[in-house]
Design an enzyme around this catalytic site. Structure first.
Site, PDB file in Angstrom:
ATOM      1  N   LYS A  31       0.866  -1.187   0.000  1.00  0.00           N
ATOM      2  CA  LYS A  31       0.000   0.000   0.000  1.00  0.00           C
ATOM      3  C   LYS A  31       0.893   1.224   0.000  1.00  0.00           C
ATOM      4  O   LYS A  31       2.056   1.140   0.380  1.00  0.00           O
ATOM      5  CB  LYS A  31      -0.879  -0.001   1.263  1.00  0.00           C
ATOM      6  CG  LYS A  31      -2.076   0.893   1.187  1.00  0.00           C
ATOM      7  CD  LYS A  31      -3.249   0.251   0.452  1.00  0.00           C
ATOM      8  CE  LYS A  31      -4.389   1.230   0.249  1.00  0.00           C
ATOM      9  NZ  LYS A  31      -5.615   0.563  -0.242  1.00  0.00           N
ATOM     10  N   ASP A  64      -7.206   4.574  -4.263  1.00  0.00           N
ATOM     11  CA  ASP A  64      -7.824   4.438  -2.931  1.00  0.00           C
ATOM     12  C   ASP A  64      -8.408   5.820  -2.629  1.00  0.00           C
ATOM     13  O   ASP A  64      -8.658   6.592  -3.581  1.00  0.00           O
ATOM     14  CB  ASP A  64      -6.771   4.020  -1.884  1.00  0.00           C
ATOM     15  CG  ASP A  64      -7.392   3.614  -0.542  1.00  0.00           C
ATOM     16  OD1 ASP A  64      -7.859   2.464  -0.429  1.00  0.00           O
ATOM     17  OD2 ASP A  64      -7.430   4.433   0.400  1.00  0.00           O
TER      18      ASP A  64
END
Ligand code: NDP
Length: 450
Positions: free
Chosen positions: A131, A171
């Protein structure tokens, strides 16, 4: 050699994490949430304890922090911090989104990266977990500022990613516009059209059909599977949804397509209630096209009203879909929802429900789906995008949505079966964690001590 008991082993690993990362509350929360459910798996697998699987799993393979300088429209130089945490690549190249939001720090990126390992394992798509992101806030910035920021961010990130090493996606704060700017700079620097290096691309240049919709649709498919198993369904039921971004918008759309009625949407300024059911076209126009506040929806929709205090969880409904951000649904909210007759909660966002609230739902017999299972449709469709890029092919919408639906059914089945196998049928938290953990742990075991 005498091995510690599973309980003692989990305690020791948790203490090490706390000692090494004392100032990372979100990461510690995510680690607790997984490790606390793994006792039965470790009891069955002393080889995982001996091989130090948990000790290795909680330590990222690599963490990158970098400076991102850019110039705003007034000519002022600004500096943000960039992150990429490459957490675990036992199942495939690191895969996970980029978040641009002022709240981003190492703890947030690590919690998301840790969750991503398990989520990706549940999709069966052979992708590892990672991430990234930045504390850059795209809201209120011009397109040109966002572009200059993305170009600067990619100028560093380019050294660490690639279609066989690490594949970022979107995201919070990173949608099609940002992915476009990031890809443009990657292509310019590398002089390669490596479509598979980023997912969530425009469908006209390598993006997969239904990727935009996949996380929200997938969360609703998962909720539907839970309800069907319990002999119930979505049709005719009221749903409360938080957020009004990518995940929330398409969760609302799918609820309505399946005959339910989604009556709320929110942003950081408040929420709207629309008893006729949210008008998805208007929501897309206000939040997606105009990038305006959710209050604007209520201003333009007769019968809808805007509420600036409290939360969507104050509105009674049978289905609740938290689709905004972490820790947005607390114990107090859970009590209100339970009192209002909620039957199913599926996390579209990552870790939106606090541990105490999860416990309350489970005690009350509410069907509860953790994000790592319920929102896996987004990353699963990203993996399908990577496959299409590698094969230089393009699937149509029907095929893409039907693959997504199949994957979500499979994730539900794997999760439910694991909950049965480890002694708590219907505990989807235990089921998701243990099914995913066994898959990753087995791969790590077979690949040696690395
Ligand atoms: P978006 O940026 O499209 O939308 C985020 C929404 O959540 C906005 O409505 C935003 O409101 C609200 N929000 C964000 N932070 C806060 C906050 N601190 N307080 C209150 N509201 C907030 O993001 P996504 O829809 O893509 O992501 C939502 C969640 O889903 C995240 O947890 C993400 O990690 C998760 N997720 C996303 C996937 C994807 O494919 N996009 C895949 C899997 C999970 P505002 O505009 O006011 O900030």
């Amino acid at each position: 050699m005498s091995l510690p008991t599973p309980e003692a082993h989990i305690r020791a690993v948790t203490e090490t994490v706390q000692h090494r990362s004392p100032a990372e509350p979100e990461f510690l929360q995510a680690v607790h949430e997984v490790l606390d459910t793994l006792t039965p798996v470790l009891a069955e697998h002393p080889d995982f304890i001996e091989a130090g699987i948990l000790d290795r799993l909680v330590e990222p393979e690599r963490q990158l922090i970098f400076r991102v300088p850019w110039t705003d429209d007034t000519g002022l130089v600004r500096v943000n911090r960039g992150f990429r945490v490459q957490f675990n690549s036992a199942l495939g190249p690191y895969k996970g989104g980029l978040r641009f939001h002022p709240s981003v720090n190492l703890s947030v990126v690590k919690f998301l990266g840790f969750e991503q390992i398990f989520k990706n394992a549940l999709t069966s798509q052979r992708i590892g977990g990672g991430k990234g992101g930045s504390d850059f806030d795209p809201s209120g910035k011009s397109d040109a500022e966002v572009m200059r920021f993305c170009q600067s961010f990619m100028t560093e990130l380019v050294h660490h990613i690639g279609e066989h090493t690490d594949i970022p996606a979107g995201d919070i704060g990173v949608g099609a516009r940002e992915i476009g700017f990031l890809f443009g700079q990657y292509r310019r620097i590398t002089q390669r059209y490596e479509a598979g290096v980023l997912t969530g691309k425009g469908v006209g240049w390598g993006g997969a059909e239904v990727r935009t919709e996949a996380t929200g649709y997938g969360a609703v498919f998962f909720a539907e599977e839970m309800l069907l198993r319990a002999g119930e369904g979505i049709e005719g039921r009221r749903a409360v949804v938080s957020g009004s971004g990518n995940v929330a918008t398409y969760a609302i759309e799918k609820i309505q397509q399946l005959g339910g009625k989604a009556i709320t949407a929110s942003d950081s300024g408040g929420y709207v209630v629309d008893e006729q059911g949210i008008d998805v076209d208007l929501l897309k126009r206000v939040k997606g096209v105009e990038r305006a506040r959710i209050s604007e929806y209520a201003a333009r929709r007769p019968g809808a009203h805007f509420v600036a205090t409290g939360s969507v969880w104050d509105v009674p409904a049978e289905i609740a879909l938290p689709c905004a951000t972490q820790n947005e649904l607390t114990e107090e909210h859970a009590r209100t929802l339970i009192a209002g007759g909620v039957r199913a909660v599926a996390e579209g966002a990552n870790m939106p429900t606090t541990p105490g609230a999860v416990e309350l739902f489970q005690q009350a017999g509410v069907l509860f789906a953790p994000g790592k299972a319920a929102n896996a449709g987004g990353v699963a469709t990203s993996a399908l995008e990577m496959s299409q890029n590698a094969a230089r092919s393009r699937w149509d919408r029907d095929k893409s949505e039907s693959r997504l639906h199949d994957i979500m059914r499979d994730v539900h089945t794997a999760t439910y079966e694991a909950s049965e196998r480890y002694g708590r049928p219907g505990d989807y938290v235990l089921g998701a964690n243990s099914a995913a953990f066994v898959t990753v742990a087995q791969a790590m075991l077979e690949q040696g001590v690395i």
